[in-house]
Design a protein around this motif. Sequence first.
Motif, PDB file in Angstrom:
ATOM      1  N   PRO A 126     -16.605  11.128 -18.485  1.00 44.55           N
ATOM      2  CA  PRO A 126     -17.795  10.601 -17.887  1.00 44.55           C
ATOM      3  C   PRO A 126     -17.722   9.092 -17.477  1.00 44.55           C
ATOM      4  CG  PRO A 126     -17.553  10.760 -20.339  1.00 44.55           C
ATOM      5  CD  PRO A 126     -16.414  11.337 -19.874  1.00 44.55           C
ATOM      6  N   LEU A 127     -18.765   8.634 -16.828  1.00 43.31           N
ATOM      7  CA  LEU A 127     -18.507   7.330 -16.098  1.00 43.31           C
ATOM      8  C   LEU A 127     -19.757   6.503 -16.638  1.00 43.31           C
ATOM      9  CD1 LEU A 127     -16.722   7.763 -12.772  1.00 43.31           C
ATOM     10  CD2 LEU A 127     -15.769   6.930 -15.022  1.00 43.31           C
ATOM     11  N   GLU A 128     -20.171   5.252 -16.083  1.00 39.04           N
ATOM     12  CA  GLU A 128     -21.453   4.612 -16.316  1.00 39.04           C
ATOM     13  C   GLU A 128     -21.436   4.011 -14.872  1.00 39.04           C
ATOM     14  OE1 GLU A 128     -20.922   2.133 -19.755  1.00 39.04           O
ATOM     15  OE2 GLU A 128     -21.069   4.153 -21.104  1.00 39.04           O
ATOM     16  N   ASN A 129     -22.841   2.972 -14.977  1.00 38.18           N
ATOM     17  CA  ASN A 129     -23.346   2.395 -13.883  1.00 38.18           C
ATOM     18  C   ASN A 129     -23.502   2.938 -12.637  1.00 38.18           C
ATOM     19  OD1 ASN A 129     -23.323  -0.108 -15.937  1.00 38.18           O
ATOM     20  ND2 ASN A 129     -21.041  -0.316 -15.343  1.00 38.18           N
ATOM     21  N   GLY A 130     -24.060   3.848 -12.697  1.00 42.48           N
ATOM     22  CA  GLY A 130     -24.352   4.685 -11.357  1.00 42.48           C
ATOM     23  C   GLY A 130     -23.390   5.800 -10.954  1.00 42.48           C
ATOM     24  N   PHE A 131     -22.368   5.896 -11.635  1.00 46.48           N
ATOM     25  CA  PHE A 131     -20.987   6.763 -11.490  1.00 46.48           C
ATOM     26  C   PHE A 131     -21.221   7.915 -12.465  1.00 46.48           C
ATOM     27  CE2 PHE A 131     -19.381   3.093  -9.374  1.00 46.48           C
ATOM     28  CZ  PHE A 131     -19.139   3.444  -8.259  1.00 46.48           C
ATOM     29  N   ASN A 132     -21.346   9.031 -12.368  1.00 45.52           N
ATOM     30  CA  ASN A 132     -21.713  10.137 -13.179  1.00 45.52           C
ATOM     31  C   ASN A 132     -20.488  10.652 -13.817  1.00 45.52           C
ATOM     32  OD1 ASN A 132     -24.160   9.988 -12.219  1.00 45.52           O
ATOM     33  ND2 ASN A 132     -23.988  11.587 -10.594  1.00 45.52           N
ATOM     34  N   SER A 133     -19.402  10.773 -13.138  1.00 50.67           N
ATOM     35  CA  SER A 133     -18.109  11.495 -13.682  1.00 50.67           C
ATOM     36  C   SER A 133     -16.851  11.493 -12.794  1.00 50.67           C
ATOM     37  CB  SER A 133     -18.258  13.023 -14.238  1.00 50.67           C
ATOM     38  OG  SER A 133     -18.496  13.582 -13.130  1.00 50.67           O
ATOM     39  N   PHE A 134     -15.741  11.512 -13.211  1.00 53.09           N
ATOM     40  CA  PHE A 134     -14.701  11.501 -12.735  1.00 53.09           C
ATOM     41  C   PHE A 134     -13.789  12.599 -13.073  1.00 53.09           C
ATOM     42  CE2 PHE A 134      -9.938  10.047 -12.643  1.00 53.09           C
ATOM     43  CZ  PHE A 134      -9.828  10.002 -11.466  1.00 53.09           C
ATOM     44  N   LYS A 135     -13.612  13.633 -11.886  1.00 56.77           N
ATOM     45  CA  LYS A 135     -12.841  14.760 -12.193  1.00 56.77           C
ATOM     46  C   LYS A 135     -11.345  14.475 -11.478  1.00 56.77           C
ATOM     47  CE  LYS A 135     -16.998  17.196 -11.565  1.00 56.77           C
ATOM     48  NZ  LYS A 135     -17.992  18.156 -10.957  1.00 56.77           N
ATOM     49  N   TYR A 136     -10.325  15.206 -12.138  1.00 55.43           N
ATOM     50  CA  TYR A 136      -9.058  15.278 -11.659  1.00 55.43           C
ATOM     51  C   TYR A 136      -8.267  16.476 -11.878  1.00 55.43           C
ATOM     52  CZ  TYR A 136      -8.221  13.588 -16.218  1.00 55.43           C
ATOM     53  OH  TYR A 136      -8.245  13.547 -17.701  1.00 55.43           O
ATOM     54  N   GLU A 137      -7.457  16.640 -11.069  1.00 55.49           N
ATOM     55  CA  GLU A 137      -6.463  17.809 -11.429  1.00 55.49           C
ATOM     56  C   GLU A 137      -5.270  17.797 -10.554  1.00 55.49           C
ATOM     57  OE1 GLU A 137      -6.981  22.684 -10.574  1.00 55.49           O
ATOM     58  OE2 GLU A 137      -8.606  21.489 -10.711  1.00 55.49           O
TER      59      GLU A 137
END
Length: 700
Positions: free
Chosen positions: A501-512
């Motif tokens: 999860p992220l903050e300040n207008g950024f919802n999430s960060f996904k990686y693979e």
Amino acid sequence: MKTLYSVLLCALITAMSFGQEQTETQKDTTKQKINTLDEVLITGNLKKDPVLTIVANNYEKDIVQPKNVADLFNDINGLSVIKRGNYAIDPSFRASQYEQLNIQYDGGTKAMHACPNRMDPITTHIIPEEIAKIEIIKGPYTVRYGATFGGVVNLVTQKPDYEDYGLHGKVSSGYESNGDALVNLAQLQYIQEKYDIVANVGYRDFGNYEDGNAIEIPSSFRSTDYGIKIGYNLSEDERLQAHWRQSFGRDVLHAALPMDTEYDNSSILALDYKLDNIGEIAKSLTAKAYYSYVDHLMTNDNRPSFMMMEAVSAVEATTIGGKLELNWKPAEKLNVFSGLDAMHIARDGGRTRLVKVMNGSPLPMPMTFNDKVWQDSYITDLGVFTEAKYTINAKNIFTVGVRYDNVTSDIKDPEADFAALYKLEKRTEHNVSGTVSIKNRVSDRFTLEAAFGRGVRSANMIERFINHFTVGQDPYEYLGNPNLKAEVNNQFEIGFKGNEPLENGFNSFKYETSFYYSSFENYIVGVVDPTITRKFMPMAQPKYVKVFQNIDEAYKTGFEAMAQVDFLKDYYFRTEFAYVYAKNKDLGESLPLTPPLSTKLSLGFQKEKFWANIKYNLISKQDNISKSFGETETDGYQTLDIRFGVKPIKSITLGIAVINALDEAYNSHLNFSFTNQANFGRTPITEPGRNFSAFLQYKF
């Protein structure tokens, strides 16, 4: 074409009227437990799913333009396509292709090609709109779905919507400006408590496209398809299903092959059965049986060689197979899948040549020759397997599997020269493969996977039995070798994926990402044999032929990576990378058909009623090539694709797209070269230039 549009418009208006009548009728909302079949390999179940997998779906939103089969693979990271025209397209994953990939429909159904030049690969026998999703197991990390060398590609067809009884359906149409292409589909489904029926019919008409230099590429084709799937629920725990489909390809032009397809007719029948909740130890039993037949005719009527020689080749392929699997739990933490499967491939057919010119001089009386293409050959694979999954704890699953394949091959009607070259007799091979893996769900947001697989593939029919036919990317005649050893892929891989999860207008960060290394034994390639000269057109070059041989040392290594940031609730930015390096140490060069580094950058938004994305594709130069395979270095290129879709009302989907918006003139490294074409040299075929497309679908 106007007639087709009129017919589609009438069908759409009728369907909308019917749909409105249906919405005014109260629907049966009673729901029954449906015993779904094992046509889907990857279901989101930690305790059952294989490791290191990819799932791609929802093409109605992600690919809004009319689709040919290539569009199903182009947006999957690590997957490329081998192209000989706009019809004969094969998927390639991590530089594995053809029978190195275990490609199937609905968890096991197969339909093998009849043409030795692969004018009719398995992906041509089903329309892309019928595919609900594509599942990929990245390596030989399961033993349950047949002999697997480089990975499993499972094409999952549409299934009934069990949540809503009654009659429903959809109609769709699409148009592409480059090639004046038209695609139509109609589907109906009727769902009741005890049974369900899904039927569809499709029509596709693609013209010759223009590349980025406004050069017309011979690539037109027409195809008509229909299918019907009938399921019957014998009880809450027992289901029987039959799936019948036929495809009819007509007037197919192959820019990079020596002949064109007059017709390609295929028929596929699959029967599936499942019994669930058997007992305390035996949990479920599944069974599958399938049959496919491909009837293929090709000619050189519209090619430059027709003035010197008329050629007509009629070939056929029959594939019969099945599978029986028992899921049993001898202990609470131990889940075991044991079973047996079978696949029989038989091919026959010949080529008739009317030779008008010989050694540069016209013949006073043309001479007729008959060549045996497949020499009435077959390959039968009987396999037994067991795969066990042990739940170490709530977060760790350990998997081990072993498989044995008994492979029998024979040639029943050999040409005299082929019989003189080899001691021909029925041959039986014994292949043992296996896998071990662990999946560690470190947390709800991070998963780590590691696997080793030993995949074994016996030589295919081309590699065993082809007799002086041009089946490669180069102009060499190829000669089969019935004594080839089976290829072995010892593949190691580690991968991880997460979501933070992220903050300040950024919802999430996904990686693979995943990294792999494969060490090959007995890898099969065509090698020039200076002791054997060409059989057809003996004065032509190259003089000598290629014979399929095993090489001792080869390997490949590579990775795929993806990162995505979701922001402002509905927006996302995604980047993807895929790279593979392959080496033939015996010949000091790359293995053939190895794609270059691929980078994709996507920016888009996704709302319930509309969506859009821009994708920038950067493909690097490929100078790590296989010269013995006839490859040349390929320049890098960049393309830009723009897509937009909207659902103005619940039942209608509209989409528009601009593909290759920059009108780039380019060719993929995996494209074959123009062959026997007027005004084209032997260079790789180029891809379509700028292409505007539109898509309309109505559901009721």
